[in-house]
Design an enzyme around this catalytic site. Sequence first.
Site, PDB file in Angstrom:
ATOM      1  CE1 TYR A   1      -6.956 -12.168  -6.422  1.00  0.00           C
ATOM      2  CE2 TYR A   1      -8.449 -12.521  -4.743  1.00  0.00           C
ATOM      3  CZ  TYR A   1      -8.157 -12.792  -5.814  1.00  0.00           C
ATOM      4  OH  TYR A   1      -9.031 -13.192  -6.500  1.00  0.00           O
TER       5      TYR A   1
ATOM      6  CG  ASP B   1      -5.863  -6.598  -0.675  1.00  0.00           C
ATOM      7  OD1 ASP B   1      -6.807  -6.024  -1.177  1.00  0.00           O
ATOM      8  OD2 ASP B   1      -5.017  -6.417  -0.004  1.00  0.00           O
TER       9      ASP B   1
ATOM     10  CB  CYS C   1      -8.373  -0.611  -4.115  1.00  0.00           C
ATOM     11  SG  CYS C   1      -8.416  -1.646  -5.578  1.00  0.00           S
TER      12      CYS C   1
ATOM     13  CD  GLN D   1      -2.985  -0.950  -0.040  1.00  0.00           C
ATOM     14  OE1 GLN D   1      -2.926   0.213  -0.408  1.00  0.00           O
ATOM     15  NE2 GLN D   1      -3.972  -1.707   0.051  1.00  0.00           N
TER      16      GLN D   1
ATOM     17  CG  ASP E   1       0.078 -12.404  -4.630  1.00  0.00           C
ATOM     18  OD1 ASP E   1      -0.749 -11.665  -3.927  1.00  0.00           O
ATOM     19  OD2 ASP E   1       0.527 -12.089  -5.707  1.00  0.00           O
TER      20      ASP E   1
END
Length: 361
Positions: free
Chosen positions: A217, A293, A320, A189, A238
């Site tokens: 993820y 995520d 997001c 992030q 991931d």
Amino acid sequence: MRVVDLKIEDIAFGGKGVAREQGKAVFVPYTIEGEVVSTEIVREKKQFAEAELVDVKESSPNRVAPQCQYFGRCGGCAYQHIGYEHQLAIKWRQVRDALQRIGKLKDVPMRPIIPSPRQYAYRNRITVHALDGVIGFFRRDSHRLIDVECCPISRDQVNHALVELREQKHVRDGHYTLRAGSEPRIFSQVNDEVAQALRDLIVGLVAPNQDLLIDAYCGAGFFAKALLDKFERVIGIDWDRFAIAAAKRNASEKETYIAGDVEGELTRSDGFVAVGDETRRQGSRRSMTLIIDPPATGLSEGVRAAIMDLAPETLLYVSCNPPTLARDLKNLHEKFAIESVTPLDMFPQTAEIEVLAHLHA
């Protein structure tokens, strides 16, 4: 082109003000609800129109002076003309409205938005572009570059790296990611303080003494590694093999990290050995927590189906992109109850919003 005066009624997701002319929605950037503005219509469609701001005739009390000389030309920020408290109110409302309109969810258990301690100088990295000697960002709604000497929403170290890049002779055309440190070149992030607040929030929502955590993820294990003391086993997935390698470097015996496609790993009946064996060994899927995520595109139909099949007791969805979150929750709500939805302002001055949805089977 024609000039019209409009009353801004709302702020759409993405940051543009919304007005109406003869029943048609008109989108106007850099405006605030309640303002009366003079605009130039630049594009008309059957269902809507787009306009550029010419003058603010009646200003909102929430209007402030932008701190960036490129604001209005650079395509990065949308809200520097809005006081920070009102930015937060707009983003909270946009999350709620997306869940109600797209997700068809009523009485959404919304929590207050978590603000950013830094409204400027928070970004720990930026990506600038170089072309024909111009170094900077893309102009709003354009593929043309604007030359940028300093980015006020970025940390001092990032801007120092930008100065160093600009001082080089003959910078090659291309893309350059400038960072506020020497952290690994894997996804993280951009706002360290709000990322930590998000992790703390997740840790607080997860019950102790559970059997299995699946972190889909997972990146380098940002969430998983903060939850190790609450689970017997932790599995991360991931697609980024570099992130998985970073997660494995300091992994304990209870951690397993898999480099692969999340949908493929979750949906292959004979392929997801780690999760399959673990759930069978534990004898119950009710002692499982799943963290997801995904990218802005949200969850694929296959991933949503796999989540429904796994039926974890706790599901934590980090998003997001509120519209794709709303779409996915509409489907997941068939099996999961929504305990809470918490927006976080990971990206002050921009129209971007981070959201954590807490669900329970």
